[in-house]
Design a protein around this motif. Structure first.
Motif, PDB file in Angstrom:
ATOM      1  N   ALA A   2      17.962  -6.677  27.116  1.00  0.00           N
ATOM      2  CA  ALA A   2      18.403  -6.174  28.227  1.00  0.00           C
ATOM      3  C   ALA A   2      19.824  -5.333  27.817  1.00  0.00           C
ATOM      4  CB  ALA A   2      18.467  -6.900  29.601  1.00  0.00           C
ATOM      5  N   ASP A   3      20.269  -5.820  27.006  1.00  0.00           N
ATOM      6  CA  ASP A   3      21.782  -5.183  26.698  1.00  0.00           C
ATOM      7  C   ASP A   3      21.629  -4.203  25.640  1.00  0.00           C
ATOM      8  OD1 ASP A   3      20.898  -6.638  24.600  1.00  0.00           O
ATOM      9  OD2 ASP A   3      22.802  -7.545  24.147  1.00  0.00           O
ATOM     10  N   SER A   4      20.749  -3.701  25.554  1.00  0.00           N
ATOM     11  CA  SER A   4      20.184  -2.797  24.441  1.00  0.00           C
ATOM     12  C   SER A   4      21.001  -1.329  24.927  1.00  0.00           C
ATOM     13  CB  SER A   4      18.772  -2.734  23.936  1.00  0.00           C
ATOM     14  OG  SER A   4      18.064  -2.127  25.024  1.00  0.00           O
ATOM     15  N   ILE A   5      21.256  -0.934  26.197  1.00  0.00           N
ATOM     16  CA  ILE A   5      21.551   0.304  26.623  1.00  0.00           C
ATOM     17  C   ILE A   5      23.110   0.340  27.090  1.00  0.00           C
ATOM     18  CG2 ILE A   5      19.360   0.824  27.342  1.00  0.00           C
ATOM     19  CD1 ILE A   5      20.517   0.995  30.238  1.00  0.00           C
ATOM     20  N   MET A   6      23.330  -0.859  26.886  1.00  0.00           N
ATOM     21  CA  MET A   6      25.175  -1.176  27.094  1.00  0.00           C
ATOM     22  C   MET A   6      25.721  -1.708  26.078  1.00  0.00           C
ATOM     23  SD  MET A   6      24.636  -3.317  30.521  1.00  0.00           S
ATOM     24  CE  MET A   6      23.914  -4.841  30.662  1.00  0.00           C
ATOM     25  N   THR A   7      25.591  -1.651  24.668  1.00  0.00           N
ATOM     26  CA  THR A   7      26.105  -2.217  23.600  1.00  0.00           C
ATOM     27  C   THR A   7      27.868  -1.967  23.865  1.00  0.00           C
ATOM     28  OG1 THR A   7      25.887  -0.213  22.436  1.00  0.00           O
ATOM     29  CG2 THR A   7      24.253  -2.203  21.981  1.00  0.00           C
ATOM     30  N   PRO A   8      28.530  -2.833  23.224  1.00  0.00           N
ATOM     31  CA  PRO A   8      30.061  -2.568  23.452  1.00  0.00           C
ATOM     32  C   PRO A   8      30.615  -1.381  22.803  1.00  0.00           C
ATOM     33  CG  PRO A   8      29.634  -4.348  21.939  1.00  0.00           C
ATOM     34  CD  PRO A   8      28.492  -4.071  22.495  1.00  0.00           C
ATOM     35  N   ASN A   9      29.841  -0.716  21.887  1.00  0.00           N
ATOM     36  CA  ASN A   9      30.379   0.287  21.393  1.00  0.00           C
ATOM     37  C   ASN A   9      29.673   1.553  21.253  1.00  0.00           C
ATOM     38  OD1 ASN A   9      32.018   2.246  19.880  1.00  0.00           O
ATOM     39  ND2 ASN A   9      31.667   1.336  17.911  1.00  0.00           N
ATOM     40  N   ARG A  10      28.801   1.976  22.245  1.00  0.00           N
ATOM     41  CA  ARG A  10      27.813   2.979  22.292  1.00  0.00           C
ATOM     42  C   ARG A  10      28.201   4.179  21.707  1.00  0.00           C
ATOM     43  NH1 ARG A  10      25.779   4.324  27.522  1.00  0.00           N
ATOM     44  NH2 ARG A  10      27.911   4.621  28.032  1.00  0.00           N
ATOM     45  N   LEU A  11      29.531   4.676  21.843  1.00  0.00           N
ATOM     46  CA  LEU A  11      30.020   6.037  21.232  1.00  0.00           C
ATOM     47  C   LEU A  11      30.074   6.041  19.918  1.00  0.00           C
ATOM     48  CD1 LEU A  11      31.408   8.841  21.574  1.00  0.00           C
ATOM     49  CD2 LEU A  11      33.434   7.603  21.905  1.00  0.00           C
ATOM     50  N   GLY A  12      30.621   4.717  19.303  1.00  0.00           N
ATOM     51  CA  GLY A  12      30.405   4.548  17.632  1.00  0.00           C
ATOM     52  C   GLY A  12      29.258   4.491  17.116  1.00  0.00           C
ATOM     53  N   ASP A  13      28.244   3.848  17.867  1.00  0.00           N
ATOM     54  CA  ASP A  13      26.675   3.956  17.455  1.00  0.00           C
ATOM     55  C   ASP A  13      26.123   5.505  17.343  1.00  0.00           C
ATOM     56  OD1 ASP A  13      27.145   1.147  17.443  1.00  0.00           O
ATOM     57  OD2 ASP A  13      25.830   0.841  19.244  1.00  0.00           O
ATOM     58  N   TYR A  14      26.628   6.135  18.310  1.00  0.00           N
ATOM     59  CA  TYR A  14      26.013   7.434  18.385  1.00  0.00           C
ATOM     60  C   TYR A  14      26.501   8.472  17.316  1.00  0.00           C
ATOM     61  CZ  TYR A  14      24.376  11.842  20.574  1.00  0.00           C
ATOM     62  OH  TYR A  14      23.809  13.145  20.852  1.00  0.00           O
ATOM     63  N   VAL A 190      11.574   9.066  25.220  1.00  0.00           N
ATOM     64  CA  VAL A 190      12.738   8.216  24.976  1.00  0.00           C
ATOM     65  C   VAL A 190      14.175   8.964  24.977  1.00  0.00           C
ATOM     66  CG1 VAL A 190      13.746   6.944  23.033  1.00  0.00           C
ATOM     67  CG2 VAL A 190      11.280   6.746  23.343  1.00  0.00           C
ATOM     68  N   GLY A 191      13.946  10.266  24.733  1.00  0.00           N
ATOM     69  CA  GLY A 191      15.240  11.116  24.741  1.00  0.00           C
ATOM     70  C   GLY A 191      15.713  11.256  26.115  1.00  0.00           C
ATOM     71  N   ILE A 192      14.863  11.128  27.154  1.00  0.00           N
ATOM     72  CA  ILE A 192      15.133  11.379  28.586  1.00  0.00           C
ATOM     73  C   ILE A 192      15.846  10.045  28.922  1.00  0.00           C
ATOM     74  CG2 ILE A 192      14.418  11.596  30.785  1.00  0.00           C
ATOM     75  CD1 ILE A 192      12.190  13.552  29.711  1.00  0.00           C
ATOM     76  N   LEU A 209      13.839  -1.576  32.354  1.00  0.00           N
ATOM     77  CA  LEU A 209      12.809  -0.849  31.908  1.00  0.00           C
ATOM     78  C   LEU A 209      12.809  -0.844  30.392  1.00  0.00           C
ATOM     79  CD1 LEU A 209      10.483   1.381  31.805  1.00  0.00           C
ATOM     80  CD2 LEU A 209      12.036   3.210  32.232  1.00  0.00           C
ATOM     81  N   VAL A 210      14.006  -0.263  29.835  1.00  0.00           N
ATOM     82  CA  VAL A 210      14.237  -0.527  28.324  1.00  0.00           C
ATOM     83  C   VAL A 210      14.062  -1.589  27.781  1.00  0.00           C
ATOM     84  CG1 VAL A 210      15.969   0.056  26.547  1.00  0.00           C
ATOM     85  CG2 VAL A 210      15.914   1.532  28.565  1.00  0.00           C
ATOM     86  N   GLY A 211      14.215  -2.710  28.217  1.00  0.00           N
ATOM     87  CA  GLY A 211      14.087  -4.037  27.599  1.00  0.00           C
ATOM     88  C   GLY A 211      12.365  -4.183  27.793  1.00  0.00           C
ATOM     89  N   GLU A 212      11.691  -3.836  28.774  1.00  0.00           N
ATOM     90  CA  GLU A 212      10.175  -4.047  28.771  1.00  0.00           C
ATOM     91  C   GLU A 212       9.580  -3.267  27.450  1.00  0.00           C
ATOM     92  OE1 GLU A 212       6.406  -3.764  31.662  1.00  0.00           O
ATOM     93  OE2 GLU A 212       8.214  -3.114  32.412  1.00  0.00           O
ATOM     94  N   LEU A 213       9.929  -1.907  27.571  1.00  0.00           N
ATOM     95  CA  LEU A 213       9.395  -1.207  26.386  1.00  0.00           C
ATOM     96  C   LEU A 213       9.827  -1.291  25.207  1.00  0.00           C
ATOM     97  CD1 LEU A 213      10.134   2.312  28.289  1.00  0.00           C
ATOM     98  CD2 LEU A 213       8.052   1.174  28.259  1.00  0.00           C
ATOM     99  N   SER A 214      10.982  -2.084  24.877  1.00  0.00           N
ATOM    100  CA  SER A 214      11.244  -2.431  23.624  1.00  0.00           C
ATOM    101  C   SER A 214      10.487  -3.802  23.188  1.00  0.00           C
ATOM    102  CB  SER A 214      13.017  -3.084  23.609  1.00  0.00           C
ATOM    103  OG  SER A 214      13.794  -1.759  23.926  1.00  0.00           O
ATOM    104  N   LEU A 215      10.337  -4.750  24.174  1.00  0.00           N
ATOM    105  CA  LEU A 215       9.419  -5.775  23.784  1.00  0.00           C
ATOM    106  C   LEU A 215       8.066  -5.515  23.632  1.00  0.00           C
ATOM    107  CD1 LEU A 215      11.056  -8.230  26.302  1.00  0.00           C
ATOM    108  CD2 LEU A 215      11.211  -8.470  23.875  1.00  0.00           C
ATOM    109  N   GLY A 216       7.586  -4.343  24.456  1.00  0.00           N
ATOM    110  CA  GLY A 216       6.004  -4.226  24.226  1.00  0.00           C
ATOM    111  C   GLY A 216       5.780  -3.071  23.156  1.00  0.00           C
ATOM    112  N   LEU A 223      12.033   4.688  18.094  1.00  0.00           N
ATOM    113  CA  LEU A 223      12.649   5.937  18.519  1.00  0.00           C
ATOM    114  C   LEU A 223      13.972   5.488  19.451  1.00  0.00           C
ATOM    115  CD1 LEU A 223       9.213   7.319  19.966  1.00  0.00           C
ATOM    116  CD2 LEU A 223      10.673   8.401  18.360  1.00  0.00           C
ATOM    117  N   TRP A 224      14.026   4.430  20.015  1.00  0.00           N
ATOM    118  CA  TRP A 224      15.314   4.225  20.832  1.00  0.00           C
ATOM    119  C   TRP A 224      16.443   3.851  19.678  1.00  0.00           C
ATOM    120  CZ3 TRP A 224      16.681   4.646  25.529  1.00  0.00           C
ATOM    121  CH2 TRP A 224      17.936   3.990  25.993  1.00  0.00           C
ATOM    122  N   ALA A 225      16.128   3.299  18.491  1.00  0.00           N
ATOM    123  CA  ALA A 225      16.942   3.198  17.439  1.00  0.00           C
ATOM    124  C   ALA A 225      17.781   4.592  16.915  1.00  0.00           C
ATOM    125  CB  ALA A 225      16.654   2.102  16.538  1.00  0.00           C
ATOM    126  N   SER A 226      16.804   5.539  17.077  1.00  0.00           N
ATOM    127  CA  SER A 226      17.256   6.918  16.540  1.00  0.00           C
ATOM    128  C   SER A 226      18.427   7.534  17.267  1.00  0.00           C
ATOM    129  CB  SER A 226      16.019   7.657  16.073  1.00  0.00           C
ATOM    130  OG  SER A 226      15.640   8.197  17.755  1.00  0.00           O
TER     131      SER A 226
END
Length: 326
Positions: A2-14, A190-192, A209-216, A223-226
């Protein structure tokens, strides 16, 4: 996850993900021989942007507070970002303040039971010969006409939480049969969601939603990791329908006035094309008798699309009262 879309350093990851996609030659820098990792080095990005390497490193580490518009514009140029990527970069660099997040959550709770405006209902109803839907940026389908239900999915019979195109793309076992261009459909979907996560990293429904799709779905995780982002605008789309075969349509997307990231998506067929004939078959009252008890079973076995027995004269517009698609 569930924390995959609000990591502490999203700008750096991008920033790291994007500079890995740009070669020195692409950026106009002289080649430097073999490299251990692809893409630009941090000092090369700093040079292209006109920053000190120390400041750019702090950006990637999440230690530089809210970079200026000039810095973000220069980063967009150096990393060869398109309009959607630049908008996403700006969202990540200017995250919502905590007070704004609380206000949006409260507004979301207040509006959960609200319906779409009656005028929007009329807009969708006024399109009898072309599929049309209204979606939000979580890919929830909020409104549809009968032709969209006949072609895309049996929205009237789906529970509200299942009226989500991301879930249908990644979790429906028949999705690849319905979408001949599944790889592209998956990537843009995924881009949307990535764009939405940049705007609202703490949206609980989007997090779920992102958590469920990531697990399933392993494909979703890859694609999310890209860090790919996509803003739905216009293009071509192919569907496969059990009654009329393959249908190739164009689509145009319109921002709904007064709504936050609600989109009207209209699919059209070229005049005289086989796709136009297929849509007319789906829309014809003769192709849509009153639904028989077997129709429900048929709908579940037709690759996730709606049965053509859905009455074409009926337009369904409904709020997603359980908009959480997860």
């Amino acid at each position: 996850m569930a924390d995959s879309i609000m990591t502490p350093n999203r700008l750096g990851d991008y920033l790291r993900a994007r500079r890995a996609l740009v070669s020195p030659e692409d950026a106009g820098l002289p080649p430097t021989g073999r490299r251990r990792v692809p893409g630009l080095r941090r000092e090369e990005v700093a040079e292209l942007v006109g920053l000190s390497t120390d400041y750019y490193v702090r950006l990637e580490q999440g230690r530089a507070d809210r970079p200026s518009d000039e810095v973000l514009d220069a980063l967009g140029r150096a990393l060869l970002l398109g309009p959607a990527e630049r908008a996403h970069l700006r969202d990540l660099a200017r995250p919502p303040r905590r007070a704004a997040v609380r206000a949006r959550k409260e507004a979301g709770r207040r509006s959960a039971e609200e319906t779409l405006r009656p005028a929007l209902r009329l807009v969708v109803e006024a399109m009898p010969l072309t599929p049309a839907v209204i979606m939000n940026d979580r890919n929830d389908v909020l409104a549809w006409n009968a032709l969209a239900a006949a072609l895309l999915a049996d929205f009237p019979r789906l529970p509200p939480r299942e009226r989500n195109m991301a879930r249908r793309i990644f979790l429906d076992p028949h999705a690849r049969a319905v979408h001949p261009d599944w790889d592209e459909a998956a990537r843009t979907t995924v881009g949307i969601l990535r764009m939405a996560a940049g705007r609202r990293p703490h949206d609980p429904e989007l997090v779920r939603l992102v958590g469920e799709l990531s697990l399933g779905s392993a494909e979703f995780r890859t694609l999310w990791a890209s860090h790919h982002v996509h803003e739905k605008s216009h293009g071509a789309k192919r569907f496969h329908h059990p009654a009329v075969g393959e249908v190739e349509l164009g689509y145009e997307t319109f921002q709904v006035p007064g709504a936050d990231h609600h989109l009207l998506v209209v699919y059209t067929a070229a005049p005289g094309s086989s796709a136009e004939r297929a849509l007319r078959r789906l829309a014809a009252p003769a192709a849509a008798p009153a639904a028989a008890p077997a129709a429900a079973a048929t709908a579940g076995a037709t690759a996730g699309t709606a049965s053509v027995t859905e009455p074409a004269s009926v337009t369904a517009v409904a709020p997603v009262t359980d908009a959480n698609p997860a």
